[in-house]
Scaffold this motif. Structure first.
Motif, PDB file in Angstrom:
ATOM      1  N   SER A  23     -11.123  38.507 -32.117  1.00 50.59           N
ATOM      2  CA  SER A  23     -10.445  39.397 -33.053  1.00 50.59           C
ATOM      3  C   SER A  23     -11.445  40.270 -33.814  1.00 50.59           C
ATOM      4  CB  SER A  23      -9.609  38.575 -34.035  1.00 50.59           C
ATOM      5  OG  SER A  23      -9.061  39.397 -35.030  1.00 50.59           O
ATOM      6  N   ALA A  24     -12.529  39.664 -34.263  1.00 49.89           N
ATOM      7  CA  ALA A  24     -13.540  40.449 -34.979  1.00 49.89           C
ATOM      8  C   ALA A  24     -14.209  41.453 -34.048  1.00 49.89           C
ATOM      9  CB  ALA A  24     -14.582  39.514 -35.581  1.00 49.89           C
ATOM     10  N   TRP A  25     -14.433  41.044 -32.813  1.00 49.23           N
ATOM     11  CA  TRP A  25     -15.043  41.954 -31.857  1.00 49.23           C
ATOM     12  C   TRP A  25     -14.121  43.141 -31.568  1.00 49.23           C
ATOM     13  CZ3 TRP A  25     -13.604  42.764 -26.601  1.00 49.23           C
ATOM     14  CH2 TRP A  25     -14.490  43.558 -25.875  1.00 49.23           C
ATOM     15  N   ALA A  26     -12.823  42.884 -31.459  1.00 51.88           N
ATOM     16  CA  ALA A  26     -11.875  43.962 -31.173  1.00 51.88           C
ATOM     17  C   ALA A  26     -11.763  44.933 -32.337  1.00 51.88           C
ATOM     18  CB  ALA A  26     -10.504  43.381 -30.852  1.00 51.88           C
ATOM     19  N   ASP A  27     -11.880  44.415 -33.564  1.00 46.71           N
ATOM     20  CA  ASP A  27     -11.800  45.270 -34.746  1.00 46.71           C
ATOM     21  C   ASP A  27     -13.148  45.812 -35.184  1.00 46.71           C
ATOM     22  OD1 ASP A  27      -9.104  44.822 -34.847  1.00 46.71           O
ATOM     23  OD2 ASP A  27      -9.228  43.255 -36.384  1.00 46.71           O
ATOM     24  N   ARG A  28     -14.201  45.474 -34.450  1.00 50.71           N
ATOM     25  CA  ARG A  28     -15.566  45.906 -34.753  1.00 50.71           C
ATOM     26  C   ARG A  28     -15.996  45.477 -36.154  1.00 50.71           C
ATOM     27  NH1 ARG A  28     -17.248  50.010 -30.832  1.00 50.71           N
ATOM     28  NH2 ARG A  28     -15.445  50.447 -29.533  1.00 50.71           N
ATOM     29  N   ARG A  29     -15.707  44.189 -36.440  1.00 50.26           N
ATOM     30  CA  ARG A  29     -16.114  43.587 -37.719  1.00 50.26           C
ATOM     31  C   ARG A  29     -17.148  42.507 -37.450  1.00 50.26           C
ATOM     32  NH1 ARG A  29     -12.388  40.249 -39.320  1.00 50.26           N
ATOM     33  NH2 ARG A  29     -10.968  40.462 -37.576  1.00 50.26           N
TER      34      ARG A  29
END
Length: 75
Positions: A23-29
């Motif tokens: 999820s963080a990777w997809a949102d670039r967080r």
């Protein structure tokens, strides 16, 4: 607290950490939640594994899960 329950709880945190990482990777967080969940999961499962006299066998993991759930969920 029971070592078996702690071991299973730690193992439950690890797939949640993977989901948080994706999820963080997809949102670039930055994956803060994934890191926290990984540290908690590995720490709790590692402590339970290290303090259990015989250790745990991966082939016996389903039996361990069923026995632990049955021990805490009585009718």
């Amino acid at each position: 607290m029971d070592r078996d329950l702690l071991f299973l709880t730690g193992l439950i945190f690890l797939p949640l950490a993977f989901v948080a990482l994706v999820s963080a990777w997809a949102d670039r967080r930055f994956p803060t939640a994934a890191l926290v969940l990984t540290v908690i999961g590995v720490g709790v499962a590692g402590w339970a594994y290290a303090t259990n006299p015989g250790g745990y066998d991966w082939r016996g993991l389903p039996d361990l899960a069923v026995e632990t759930v049955a021990r805490y969920w009585r009718r």
